[in-house]
Design a protein around this motif. Structure first.
Motif, mmCIF file in Angstrom:
data_model
loop_
_atom_site.group_PDB
_atom_site.id
_atom_site.type_symbol
_atom_site.label_atom_id
_atom_site.label_comp_id
_atom_site.label_asym_id
_atom_site.label_seq_id
_atom_site.Cartn_x
_atom_site.Cartn_y
_atom_site.Cartn_z
ATOM 1 N N ILE A 118 0.774 -1.325 -0.100
ATOM 2 C CA ILE A 118 -0.002 0.030 0.034
ATOM 3 C C ILE A 118 0.904 1.129 -0.123
ATOM 4 C CG2 ILE A 118 -1.677 1.271 1.357
ATOM 5 C CD1 ILE A 118 -2.764 -1.154 2.134
ATOM 6 N N ILE A 119 1.980 1.141 0.896
ATOM 7 C CA ILE A 119 2.807 2.398 0.703
ATOM 8 C C ILE A 119 3.362 2.525 -0.711
ATOM 9 C CG2 ILE A 119 4.814 3.361 1.781
ATOM 10 C CD1 ILE A 119 4.432 1.919 4.393
ATOM 11 N N SER A 120 3.992 1.696 -1.152
ATOM 12 C CA SER A 120 4.605 1.672 -2.318
ATOM 13 C C SER A 120 3.578 2.211 -3.472
ATOM 14 C CB SER A 120 4.911 0.351 -2.635
ATOM 15 O OG SER A 120 5.449 0.302 -4.138
ATOM 16 N N GLY A 121 2.376 1.467 -3.550
ATOM 17 C CA GLY A 121 1.538 1.962 -4.545
ATOM 18 C C GLY A 121 0.829 3.530 -4.171
ATOM 19 N N TYR A 122 0.744 4.088 -3.214
ATOM 20 C CA TYR A 122 0.015 5.079 -2.812
ATOM 21 C C TYR A 122 1.144 6.365 -2.901
ATOM 22 C CZ TYR A 122 -2.314 8.725 -0.038
ATOM 23 O OH TYR A 122 -3.016 10.058 0.464
ATOM 24 N N TYR A 123 2.279 6.243 -2.593
ATOM 25 C CA TYR A 123 3.240 7.166 -2.567
ATOM 26 C C TYR A 123 3.934 7.153 -3.861
ATOM 27 C CZ TYR A 123 2.907 8.281 2.465
ATOM 28 O OH TYR A 123 2.227 8.468 3.299
ATOM 29 N N GLY A 124 4.107 6.186 -4.570
ATOM 30 C CA GLY A 124 4.811 6.019 -6.011
ATOM 31 C C GLY A 124 6.169 6.702 -6.004
ATOM 32 N N GLY A 125 6.654 6.880 -6.917
ATOM 33 C CA GLY A 125 7.966 7.474 -7.173
ATOM 34 C C GLY A 125 9.375 6.629 -6.549
ATOM 35 N N LYS A 126 10.070 7.387 -5.845
ATOM 36 C CA LYS A 126 11.310 6.639 -5.463
ATOM 37 C C LYS A 126 10.982 5.378 -4.528
ATOM 38 C CE LYS A 126 14.823 9.975 -6.382
ATOM 39 N NZ LYS A 126 15.760 11.139 -5.751
ATOM 40 N N THR A 127 9.904 5.819 -3.545
ATOM 41 C CA THR A 127 9.384 5.053 -2.734
ATOM 42 C C THR A 127 9.006 3.598 -3.285
ATOM 43 O OG1 THR A 127 8.698 6.727 -1.336
ATOM 44 C CG2 THR A 127 7.742 4.717 -0.594
ATOM 45 N N ASP A 128 8.230 3.695 -4.103
ATOM 46 C CA ASP A 128 7.704 2.452 -5.137
ATOM 47 C C ASP A 128 8.800 1.805 -5.841
ATOM 48 O OD1 ASP A 128 5.840 0.901 -6.356
ATOM 49 O OD2 ASP A 128 5.993 2.173 -8.040
ATOM 50 N N THR A 129 9.727 2.466 -6.171
ATOM 51 C CA THR A 129 10.946 1.798 -6.889
ATOM 52 C C THR A 129 11.608 1.076 -5.963
ATOM 53 O OG1 THR A 129 11.189 3.678 -8.740
ATOM 54 C CG2 THR A 129 12.885 2.238 -8.396
ATOM 55 N N ILE A 130 12.102 1.545 -4.955
ATOM 56 C CA ILE A 130 12.818 0.967 -3.910
ATOM 57 C C ILE A 130 12.134 -0.158 -3.355
ATOM 58 C CG2 ILE A 130 13.949 1.241 -1.792
ATOM 59 C CD1 ILE A 130 14.448 4.168 -2.313
ATOM 60 N N ILE A 204 -5.148 6.097 3.843
ATOM 61 C CA ILE A 204 -4.743 4.788 3.658
ATOM 62 C C ILE A 204 -5.614 3.739 4.547
ATOM 63 C CG2 ILE A 204 -2.700 3.185 4.230
ATOM 64 C CD1 ILE A 204 -1.254 5.473 3.323
ATOM 65 N N ILE A 205 -5.916 4.081 5.972
ATOM 66 C CA ILE A 205 -6.798 3.237 6.585
ATOM 67 C C ILE A 205 -8.135 3.203 6.471
ATOM 68 C CG2 ILE A 205 -7.061 2.950 9.080
ATOM 69 C CD1 ILE A 205 -4.355 3.924 9.827
ATOM 70 N N LYS A 206 -8.790 4.361 6.158
ATOM 71 C CA LYS A 206 -10.155 4.572 6.049
ATOM 72 C C LYS A 206 -10.504 4.317 4.847
ATOM 73 C CE LYS A 206 -12.555 6.257 8.873
ATOM 74 N NZ LYS A 206 -13.841 5.553 9.845
ATOM 75 N N HIS A 207 -9.862 4.499 3.693
ATOM 76 C CA HIS A 207 -10.187 4.453 2.343
ATOM 77 C C HIS A 207 -9.672 3.544 1.480
ATOM 78 C CE1 HIS A 207 -12.853 8.032 3.272
ATOM 79 N NE2 HIS A 207 -11.766 8.187 3.880
ATOM 80 N N ILE A 208 -8.216 3.449 1.798
ATOM 81 C CA ILE A 208 -7.438 2.587 0.816
ATOM 82 C C ILE A 208 -7.662 1.222 1.149
ATOM 83 C CG2 ILE A 208 -5.345 1.950 -0.487
ATOM 84 C CD1 ILE A 208 -6.249 4.552 -1.481
ATOM 85 N N LEU A 209 -7.414 0.976 2.512
ATOM 86 C CA LEU A 209 -7.368 -0.628 2.821
ATOM 87 C C LEU A 209 -8.708 -1.109 2.712
ATOM 88 C CD1 LEU A 209 -5.469 -2.548 4.431
ATOM 89 C CD2 LEU A 209 -6.454 -1.765 6.650
ATOM 90 N N PRO A 210 -9.793 -0.725 2.984
ATOM 91 C CA PRO A 210 -10.899 -1.374 3.029
ATOM 92 C C PRO A 210 -11.332 -1.836 1.334
ATOM 93 C CG PRO A 210 -11.388 0.291 4.195
ATOM 94 C CD PRO A 210 -9.792 0.761 3.927
ATOM 95 N N ASN A 211 -10.750 -1.287 0.420
ATOM 96 C CA ASN A 211 -11.211 -1.309 -0.858
ATOM 97 C C ASN A 211 -10.025 -2.245 -1.444
ATOM 98 O OD1 ASN A 211 -13.550 0.394 -1.796
ATOM 99 N ND2 ASN A 211 -12.243 1.673 -0.530
ATOM 100 N N VAL A 212 -8.951 -2.543 -0.881
ATOM 101 C CA VAL A 212 -8.004 -3.678 -1.390
ATOM 102 C C VAL A 212 -7.951 -4.858 -0.580
ATOM 103 C CG1 VAL A 212 -6.553 -1.697 -2.012
ATOM 104 C CG2 VAL A 212 -6.081 -2.698 0.051
#
Length: 297
Positions: A118-130, A204-212
């Motif tokens: 979730i952190i990787s997909g939400y923030y993207g960029g270098k965070t996602d790449t690493i 992330i907790i209220k909207h992303i997590l329940p939908n994934v």
């Protein structure tokens, strides 16, 4: 006399879409044959795991060399092993160990993998790449080879087996969570929540997590079955649970020396492992159809 007007009760507020969707899910789940069969088997195995030590005919390590290597009989339903121990009693005691391995390894893998995904997909960029490059490194190794390497490094034992299986499984959860997050964060209501000033943690907790959760729940049931198979394989190779543990893979390893003289020593734990894995795979198929009925069509 003026006619009194009747006051109509205000209509009840409609249910939240999240609640309605989960009610619809449970409605489909209880009518799905695969989910009913698999779920019933899992419940039965779970009950046996709880009460097994109390209903076992013999104690776990009670030895009686006078009856060693006896085949199935009225007294010993699954026969006895090389030490005269009752195989049925050891199967019942080992069932709780199997559940601990399956749920423990998947719980660790799911928490770590979902968090990083979730952190990787939400923030993207270098965070996602690493994060994704780290995940790719783990995915480059076959699961059982990676587990073997980890257990060989940490040493044999039940706890190390759980850690090894979890490390080998978390990349799958990370990939699934990342892909679902990328789809959800593009929805318009996520932009609306951001515009209202909601923090990233709340989103992330209220909207992303329940939908994934839907694909992650299905993956959890399948990973439990895979984890139990991996643990049995490691124990069979002598790197998992150690004697006199009644873990089913360890029982297979102990019984392989007597496959021709006493085949029941391998049949009993082998069938138990197959039944356990089959139950979770069948339930996972039904769960998938209930969560996403479009896949069934």
């Amino acid at each position: 006399m003026a006619r009194q007007t009747e006051i109509q009760p205000a209509p009840m507020a409609s249910e939240r879409p999240f609640v309605k969707s989960w009610k619809a899910f449970f409605g489909r789940l209880i009518t799905n044959k695969s989910a009913i069969v698999g779920g019933s088997l899992i419940i039965l195995l779970g009950i046996l795991a709880i009460i097994g030590p109390y209903i076992a005919p013999q104690s776990l390590n009670e030895q009686n060399f006078a009856v060693k290597l006896q085949g199935p009989s009225a007294e010993f339903w699954f026969g006895t092993d090389a030490f005269g121990r009752d195989v049925l009693s050891r199967i019942l005691h080992g069932m709780s160990i199997t559940f601990i391995i399956g749920f423990g390894s998947v719980a660790l893998a799911g928490i770590v993998g979902t968090t990083f995904g979730i952190i990787s997909g939400y923030y993207g960029g270098k965070t996602d790449t690493i994060i994704m490059r780290i995940v790719d490194v783990f995915l480059a190794f076959p699961g059982i080879i990676l587990a073997l390497a980890i257990v060989a490094t940490l040493g044999p034992g039940l706890e190390n087996v759980i850690y090894a299986i979890a490390i080998g499984s978390f990349p799958v959860f990370a990939r699934i969570a990342r892909g679902s997050t990328l789809a959800v964060k593009k929805l318009e209501y996520i932009d609306a929540v951001k515009a209202l000033g909601a923090s990233d943690t709340r989103i992330i907790i209220k909207h992303i997590l329940p939908n994934v959760l839907s694909p992650l729940i299905v993956q959890t049931t399948l990973s439990i079955a895979t984890g139990v198979l991996a643990a049995a394989g490691l124990s069979f190779l002598g790197l998992g649970a150690q004697p006199p543990s009644p873990e089913w893979g360890a029982m297979l390893n102990a019984g392989r020396s007597y496959m021709y003289d006493a085949p029941h020593l391998t049949y009993a734990p082998g069938i138990a492992i197959a039944l356990f894995v089959l139950a979770f795979n069948i339930f996972g198929d039904g769960l998938r159809d209930a969560l996403d009925p479009k896949l069934k069509n």
